[in-house]
Motif scaffolding. Structure first.
Motif, PDB file in Angstrom:
ATOM      1  N   SER A   1       0.623   6.471  20.830  1.00 34.71           N
ATOM      2  CA  SER A   1       1.697   7.444  21.066  1.00 34.71           C
ATOM      3  C   SER A   1       3.065   6.919  20.653  1.00 34.71           C
ATOM      4  CB  SER A   1       1.723   7.835  22.540  1.00 34.71           C
ATOM      5  OG  SER A   1       1.940   6.689  23.360  1.00 34.71           O
ATOM      6  N   ALA A   2       3.200   5.602  20.486  1.00 33.29           N
ATOM      7  CA  ALA A   2       4.496   5.020  20.122  1.00 33.29           C
ATOM      8  C   ALA A   2       4.751   5.069  18.619  1.00 33.29           C
ATOM      9  CB  ALA A   2       4.573   3.577  20.601  1.00 33.29           C
ATOM     10  N   ILE A   3       3.759   5.512  17.816  1.00 34.73           N
ATOM     11  CA  ILE A   3       3.900   5.579  16.361  1.00 34.73           C
ATOM     12  C   ILE A   3       4.233   7.012  15.973  1.00 34.73           C
ATOM     13  CG2 ILE A   3       2.771   5.182  14.148  1.00 34.73           C
ATOM     14  CD1 ILE A   3       0.932   3.198  15.561  1.00 34.73           C
ATOM     15  N   GLU A   4       5.391   7.194  15.369  1.00 38.60           N
ATOM     16  CA  GLU A   4       5.858   8.535  15.018  1.00 38.60           C
ATOM     17  C   GLU A   4       5.151   9.085  13.785  1.00 38.60           C
ATOM     18  OE1 GLU A   4       9.987  10.264  13.209  1.00 38.60           O
ATOM     19  OE2 GLU A   4      10.164   9.014  15.013  1.00 38.60           O
ATOM     20  N   VAL A   5       4.971   8.242  12.764  1.00 37.05           N
ATOM     21  CA  VAL A   5       4.344   8.675  11.518  1.00 37.05           C
ATOM     22  C   VAL A   5       2.836   8.529  11.650  1.00 37.05           C
ATOM     23  CG1 VAL A   5       4.128   8.241   9.043  1.00 37.05           C
ATOM     24  CG2 VAL A   5       6.345   7.975  10.176  1.00 37.05           C
ATOM     25  N   PRO A   6       2.075   9.619  11.606  1.00 38.97           N
ATOM     26  CA  PRO A   6       0.610   9.497  11.735  1.00 38.97           C
ATOM     27  C   PRO A   6       0.022   8.750  10.536  1.00 38.97           C
ATOM     28  CG  PRO A   6       1.222  11.735  11.108  1.00 38.97           C
ATOM     29  CD  PRO A   6       2.499  11.002  11.392  1.00 38.97           C
ATOM     30  N   LEU A   7      -0.779   7.750  10.819  1.00 42.41           N
ATOM     31  CA  LEU A   7      -1.363   6.941   9.760  1.00 42.41           C
ATOM     32  C   LEU A   7      -2.858   6.812   9.977  1.00 42.41           C
ATOM     33  CD1 LEU A   7       0.604   3.749   8.626  1.00 42.41           C
ATOM     34  CD2 LEU A   7       0.010   5.780   7.336  1.00 42.41           C
ATOM     35  N   ASN A   8      -3.589   7.860   9.795  1.00 44.85           N
ATOM     36  CA  ASN A   8      -5.034   7.798   9.914  1.00 44.85           C
ATOM     37  C   ASN A   8      -5.611   7.455   8.545  1.00 44.85           C
ATOM     38  OD1 ASN A   8      -7.634   7.965  10.896  1.00 44.85           O
ATOM     39  ND2 ASN A   8      -7.774  10.170  10.543  1.00 44.85           N
ATOM     40  N   GLY A   9      -5.515   6.184   8.204  1.00 45.09           N
ATOM     41  CA  GLY A   9      -5.970   5.754   6.895  1.00 45.09           C
ATOM     42  C   GLY A   9      -5.994   4.239   6.811  1.00 45.09           C
ATOM     43  N   PHE A  10      -6.196   3.741   5.597  1.00 43.37           N
ATOM     44  CA  PHE A  10      -6.362   2.303   5.378  1.00 43.37           C
ATOM     45  C   PHE A  10      -5.080   1.543   5.700  1.00 43.37           C
ATOM     46  CE2 PHE A  10      -6.976  -1.625   3.096  1.00 43.37           C
ATOM     47  CZ  PHE A  10      -8.348  -1.834   3.158  1.00 43.37           C
ATOM     48  N   GLY A  11      -3.945   2.093   5.262  1.00 43.32           N
ATOM     49  CA  GLY A  11      -2.676   1.424   5.479  1.00 43.32           C
ATOM     50  C   GLY A  11      -1.771   1.608   4.285  1.00 43.32           C
ATOM     51  N   PHE A  12      -0.720   0.792   4.194  1.00 41.88           N
ATOM     52  CA  PHE A  12       0.238   0.939   3.102  1.00 41.88           C
ATOM     53  C   PHE A  12       0.623  -0.426   2.550  1.00 41.88           C
ATOM     54  CE2 PHE A  12       2.975   0.543   6.865  1.00 41.88           C
ATOM     55  CZ  PHE A  12       3.933  -0.375   6.437  1.00 41.88           C
ATOM     56  N   LEU A  13       1.097  -0.408   1.296  1.00 40.52           N
ATOM     57  CA  LEU A  13       1.629  -1.591   0.627  1.00 40.52           C
ATOM     58  C   LEU A  13       3.062  -1.313   0.207  1.00 40.52           C
ATOM     59  CD1 LEU A  13      -1.489  -2.466  -1.532  1.00 40.52           C
ATOM     60  CD2 LEU A  13      -0.560  -3.886   0.302  1.00 40.52           C
ATOM     61  N   ALA A  14       3.856  -2.370   0.127  1.00 39.46           N
ATOM     62  CA  ALA A  14       5.271  -2.241  -0.215  1.00 39.46           C
ATOM     63  C   ALA A  14       5.540  -2.896  -1.559  1.00 39.46           C
ATOM     64  CB  ALA A  14       6.136  -2.874   0.876  1.00 39.46           C
ATOM     65  N   PRO A  15       5.682  -2.127  -2.653  1.00 39.77           N
ATOM     66  CA  PRO A  15       6.025  -2.726  -3.948  1.00 39.77           C
ATOM     67  C   PRO A  15       7.331  -3.514  -3.858  1.00 39.77           C
ATOM     68  CG  PRO A  15       5.362  -0.427  -4.209  1.00 39.77           C
ATOM     69  CD  PRO A  15       5.508  -0.673  -2.734  1.00 39.77           C
ATOM     70  N   HIS A  16       7.450  -4.514  -4.703  1.00 44.02           N
ATOM     71  CA  HIS A  16       8.572  -5.452  -4.609  1.00 44.02           C
ATOM     72  C   HIS A  16       9.921  -4.747  -4.782  1.00 44.02           C
ATOM     73  CE1 HIS A  16      10.528  -9.321  -4.655  1.00 44.02           C
ATOM     74  NE2 HIS A  16      11.071  -9.082  -5.836  1.00 44.02           N
ATOM     75  N   GLN A  17       9.977  -3.733  -5.630  1.00 42.72           N
ATOM     76  CA  GLN A  17      11.261  -3.078  -5.873  1.00 42.72           C
ATOM     77  C   GLN A  17      11.795  -2.365  -4.641  1.00 42.72           C
ATOM     78  OE1 GLN A  17      10.983  -0.124  -8.959  1.00 42.72           O
ATOM     79  NE2 GLN A  17       9.851   1.331  -7.686  1.00 42.72           N
ATOM     80  N   GLU A  18      10.955  -2.160  -3.629  1.00 35.15           N
ATOM     81  CA  GLU A  18      11.415  -1.533  -2.396  1.00 35.15           C
ATOM     82  C   GLU A  18      12.162  -2.509  -1.495  1.00 35.15           C
ATOM     83  OE1 GLU A  18      11.230   1.660  -1.279  1.00 35.15           O
ATOM     84  OE2 GLU A  18      10.480   2.264  -3.258  1.00 35.15           O
ATOM     85  N   GLN A  19      12.048  -3.803  -1.794  1.00 36.98           N
ATOM     86  CA  GLN A  19      12.795  -4.839  -1.071  1.00 36.98           C
ATOM     87  C   GLN A  19      12.570  -4.793   0.440  1.00 36.98           C
ATOM     88  OE1 GLN A  19      14.795  -7.461  -2.618  1.00 36.98           O
ATOM     89  NE2 GLN A  19      13.376  -6.666  -4.149  1.00 36.98           N
ATOM     90  N   ARG A  20      11.319  -4.621   0.840  1.00 37.27           N
ATOM     91  CA  ARG A  20      10.986  -4.690   2.265  1.00 37.27           C
ATOM     92  C   ARG A  20      10.721  -6.141   2.649  1.00 37.27           C
ATOM     93  NH1 ARG A  20      12.789   0.058   3.851  1.00 37.27           N
ATOM     94  NH2 ARG A  20      12.323  -0.907   5.870  1.00 37.27           N
ATOM     95  N   ASN A  21      10.734  -6.414   3.939  1.00 40.43           N
ATOM     96  CA  ASN A  21      10.457  -7.768   4.427  1.00 40.43           C
ATOM     97  C   ASN A  21       8.983  -8.001   4.726  1.00 40.43           C
ATOM     98  OD1 ASN A  21      13.005  -9.068   4.390  1.00 40.43           O
ATOM     99  ND2 ASN A  21      13.644  -7.823   6.135  1.00 40.43           N
ATOM    100  N   ILE A  22       8.139  -7.002   4.466  1.00 37.48           N
ATOM    101  CA  ILE A  22       6.698  -7.171   4.635  1.00 37.48           C
ATOM    102  C   ILE A  22       6.004  -6.758   3.346  1.00 37.48           C
ATOM    103  CG2 ILE A  22       6.758  -6.831   7.134  1.00 37.48           C
ATOM    104  CD1 ILE A  22       5.778  -3.976   6.698  1.00 37.48           C
ATOM    105  N   LEU A  23       4.789  -7.283   3.152  1.00 37.10           N
ATOM    106  CA  LEU A  23       3.997  -6.927   1.981  1.00 37.10           C
ATOM    107  C   LEU A  23       3.245  -5.622   2.179  1.00 37.10           C
ATOM    108  CD1 LEU A  23       2.488 -10.465   1.269  1.00 37.10           C
ATOM    109  CD2 LEU A  23       4.362  -9.360   0.030  1.00 37.10           C
ATOM    110  N   GLY A  24       2.868  -5.354   3.410  1.00 41.37           N
ATOM    111  CA  GLY A  24       2.117  -4.142   3.701  1.00 41.37           C
ATOM    112  C   GLY A  24       1.535  -4.215   5.097  1.00 41.37           C
ATOM    113  N   CYS A  25       0.792  -3.176   5.449  1.00 46.19           N
ATOM    114  CA  CYS A  25       0.239  -3.063   6.802  1.00 46.19           C
ATOM    115  C   CYS A  25      -1.086  -2.318   6.744  1.00 46.19           C
ATOM    116  CB  CYS A  25       1.233  -2.322   7.694  1.00 46.19           C
ATOM    117  SG  CYS A  25       0.618  -1.908   9.348  1.00 46.19           S
ATOM    118  N   LEU A  26      -2.112  -2.873   7.388  1.00 43.00           N
ATOM    119  CA  LEU A  26      -3.393  -2.198   7.541  1.00 43.00           C
ATOM    120  C   LEU A  26      -3.456  -1.555   8.922  1.00 43.00           C
ATOM    121  CD1 LEU A  26      -5.947  -4.827   6.175  1.00 43.00           C
ATOM    122  CD2 LEU A  26      -4.767  -3.035   4.920  1.00 43.00           C
TER     123      LEU A  26
END
Length: 495
Positions: free
Chosen positions: A351-376
Motif C-alpha cells: 500500500s505504500a507504493i503509489e505506482v503499481p508495478l505488477n511486473g519484472f521491474g525497471f532499469l535506469a539507462p545511464h542518460q537518466e542519471q539516476r543513483n540506481i541501476l534498476g529495481c526488480l
C-alpha cells in the motif's frame, strides 16, 4: 548422455581410460558443480573444493521476516542443462531432504512486463513491433531509422581468419550503426545495465553479445538474421523455443546446496571452507601418474590427473601464474575490468507504493542519471517471496560507471535507495520497511571488453600446453547461469 560431447574430446585430453583416476574441481559455483557432476558421471574420482562454507557462488537465498530473498540472480532463462543436472543428481537426493533438488518453476505472467526510466518516469518496454510503433520511447525519426535496419549495409569486413563484422567493435558503436543512437541510449543501455552493469562504450559486441554479432555476420542484418533463423527452424520441424523465465521454489541457493549434497551421496568428495593455496604441475611420469598437485590451506596436497578451475578471474590468474611459468609461456594478461554491484533488498507494505508495478521491474539507462541501476519486483515473479500485503523490491546500485557508490556506508545506501524509490515509484517517505538487506558483490561482474579475445587465447594456450588443465568461469564463457552450467558440463568446450 547421447548428444553430449565426449569428456576427453571436449578438453583435448588423452584417450586413456578414466576409471580409477582423480579429478579436482576448484570452486563450487554453478560452473564447478556442473563440471564435478560431469566428471563423476564419467567415472572419475572427483573432489570438489570450495573456499567458503556456502555452495553456488552468486546463487544465494536468504530467508528473513517471512520473505525469501535472492541476493544474486532472481530468475534464469530455461535451458535443457538444468533438466540434465536434475536428471543426473535426483536419484541421489533423499525424498525428504532439507535441501530438495526441486524442479524449476515458471515465473508469473507478470514477468513479461518490464519498464525503463524515461524522462524521470517509468515507461513500459515495447513487447512487440506494434507496441514499439506506438511507444513514446523513440521519436518518429528513430522508428523510421530502426525500420530501415534490414537494408543498412554493414561495415567493410575486417581482414583475418574470422572475417566479417569486427567482433571487437564496441556495443555502443554497434547499436549506433545498426539501430541508431536513440535505441542505444534508451533501450540498448538498459540491456547492458541489466546483464553486465557495464558501459556500452567499453564492451565488445562479439564478446558481450556474440549471438547478436553472429546475426549480422550471417545475414548482414539483425532483423533479416532473426527472420532467417525462424524460417530455417520452421522448415526443419524444430521451431525456436519460446523464452521461458524460471526460478526454483526454495530459491537458487538451496538448489545449489542440493546439487552438492547429492554429489556427495553419489560418491564425490566435497570439501568446504578449504581455500586452495597453490597449483603445481608434477614432473612427467610413466603411465597413469598424476599430472598436478593441488595445495590446500592445510594438510597434504591433492594429486590429480585432471584439474578444473571454476573461479573468479583474479583467483584463477593467481593460481595459474606458477604453472604458466613452468609451461614457458608469456605472462598471463592483466585482469579484465569488473563492475562492482551492491544489491539492496527491501520489504515494504504494498500500500505504500503509489505506482503499481505488477511486473519484472525497471532499469535506469545511464542518460537518466539516476543513483540506481534498476529495481526488480521480486515478489511479483514467484509465489511465496513476500508475506501477504507486502512487496519485495531488489535494487541494484553501482556498476562500471558508478563503482564508488558500492562502497558508501550502509545507511547512506539505504537513504539513496529510499529517495530513488520515492521519486520513481512514489514509495511513501514515512512508510516503514520490514527489513533492508545489503549485499555487495565484489569485485563484481567481469566485463567482456575487446581484451576478452586476447584472454581467451592466452588461457587457451595454457590449456593446450598442460593437458588435464581446464579453465572455466563466467569471465571466460559468459556470465549467465545457463552459460556457466553448460560450459561446466561440457568442461569448457563450445557448449
Amino acid at each position: 548422455m547421447s548428444g553430449d560431447p565426449g569428456l576427453e574430446s571436449s578438453a583435448q585430453r588423452d584417450s586413456t581410460a578414466t576409471r580409477d583416476r582423480s579429478a579436482v574441481v576448484i570452486g563450487a559455483g554453478l560452473t564447478g558443480l556442473a563440471a564435478a557432476w560431469r566428471l563423476l558421471s564419467e567415472g572419475w574420482q572427483t573432489t570438489l573444493v570450495e573456499a567458503s562454507s556456502r555452495l553456488g557462488g552468486c546463487m544465494e537465498t536468504v530467508e528473513l521476516e517471512g520473505y525469501r530473498i535472492e541476493t544474486g540472480p532472481n530468475t534464469v532463462i530455461a535451458d535443457p542443462i538444468f533438466d540434465r543436472l536434475r536428471e543426473i543428481a535426483a536419484p541421489f537426493a533423499p525424498a525428504n531432504a532439507f535441501r530438495p533438488l526441486e524442479e524449476p518453476i515458471l515465473a508469473a505472467a507478470a514477468a513479461r512486463r518490464r519498464w525503463v526510466v524515461f524522462q524521470g518516469r517509468l515507461q513500459a518496454l515495447p513487447a512487440s513491433p506494434p507496441a514499439l510503433i506506438t511507444s513514446p520511447l523513440l521519436s518518429t525519426g528513430a522508428k523510421l531509422r530502426l525500420a530501415g535496419e534490414p537494408w543498412r549495409r554493414g561495415p567493410d569486413a575486417h581482414s583475418g581468419p574470422d572475417s566479417g563484422p569486427d567482433p571487437q567493435e564496441s556495443v555502443a558503436s554497434f547499436f549506433d550503426r545498426r539501430l541508431g543512437p536513440q535505441v542505444r541510449h534508451r533501450i540498448g543501455d538498459a540491456m547492458v545495465t541489466g546483464i553486465y552493469a557495464g558501459d556500452p562504450e567499453e564492451l565488445a559486441i562479439g564478446a558481450a553479445f556474440p549471438k547478436i554479432h553472429q546475426l549480422e555476420k550471417e545475414a548482414g542484418s539483425l532483423i533479416r538474421g532473426m527472420l532467417a533463423r525462424r524460417r530455417a527452424a520452421k522448415r526443419s520441424g524444430n521451431p525456436l523455443p519460446k523464452r521461458r523465465i524460471l526460478g526454483f521454489p526454495s530459491g537458487f541457493g538451496p538448489w545449489a546446496e542440493a546439487l552438492g549434497d547429492a554429489f556427495q551421496r553419489a560418491g564425490g568428495t566435497l570439501l568446504r571452507e578449504r581455500p586452495v593455496r597453490g597449483l603445481h604441475k608434477l614432473p612427467s611420469g610413466a603411465g597413469d601418474a598424476p599430472r598436478f598437485e593441488v595445495q590446500l590451506d592445510e594438510g597434504d596436497p591433492l594429486p590429480a590427473h585432471q584439474v578444473i578451475l571454476a573461479l573468479p578471474q583474479e583467483s584463477s590468474r593467481n593460481l595459474l601464474q606458477s604453472v604458466n611459468q613452468q609451461a614457458g609461456l608469456s605472462p598471463l594478461p592483466e585482469l579484465l575490468p569488473n563492475a562492482p554491484v551492491a544489491v539492496l533488498s527491501l520489504g515494504v507494505p504494498t500500500s505504500a507504493i503509489e505506482v503499481p508495478l505488477n511486473g519484472f521491474g525497471f532499469l535506469a539507462p545511464h542518460q537518466e542519471q539516476r543513483n540506481i541501476l534498476g529495481c526488480l519486483v521480486s515478489s511479483a515473479l514467484f509465489a511465496g517471496r513476500a508475506p501477504e500485503g507486502r512487496t519485495l523490491l531488489t535494487v541494484m546500485i553501482g556498476g562500471r560507471r558508478r563503482p564508488g557508490l558500492v562502497q558508501r556506508p550502509d545507511d547512506e545506501l539505504l537513504k539513496l535507495v529510499r529517495d530513488e524509490l520515492e521519486a520513481l515509484l512514489g514509495l511513501s517517505t514515512g512508510a516503514p520497511h520490514d527489513f533492508a538487506l545489503l549485499r555487495r558483490w565484489l569485485p563484481g561482474i567481469p566485463q567482456p571488453t575487446a581484451d576478452w579475445f586476447a584472454h581467451g587465447e592466452a588461457y587457451g594456450q595454457l590449456e593446450e600446453k598442460l593437458p588435464g588443465l581446464t579453465i572455466l568461469g563466467g569471465w571466460r564463457h559468459g556470465v549467465s547461469l545457463p552459460d556457466c552450467a553448460r560450459h561446466g558440463w561440457a568442461l569448457g568446450s563450445d557448449a
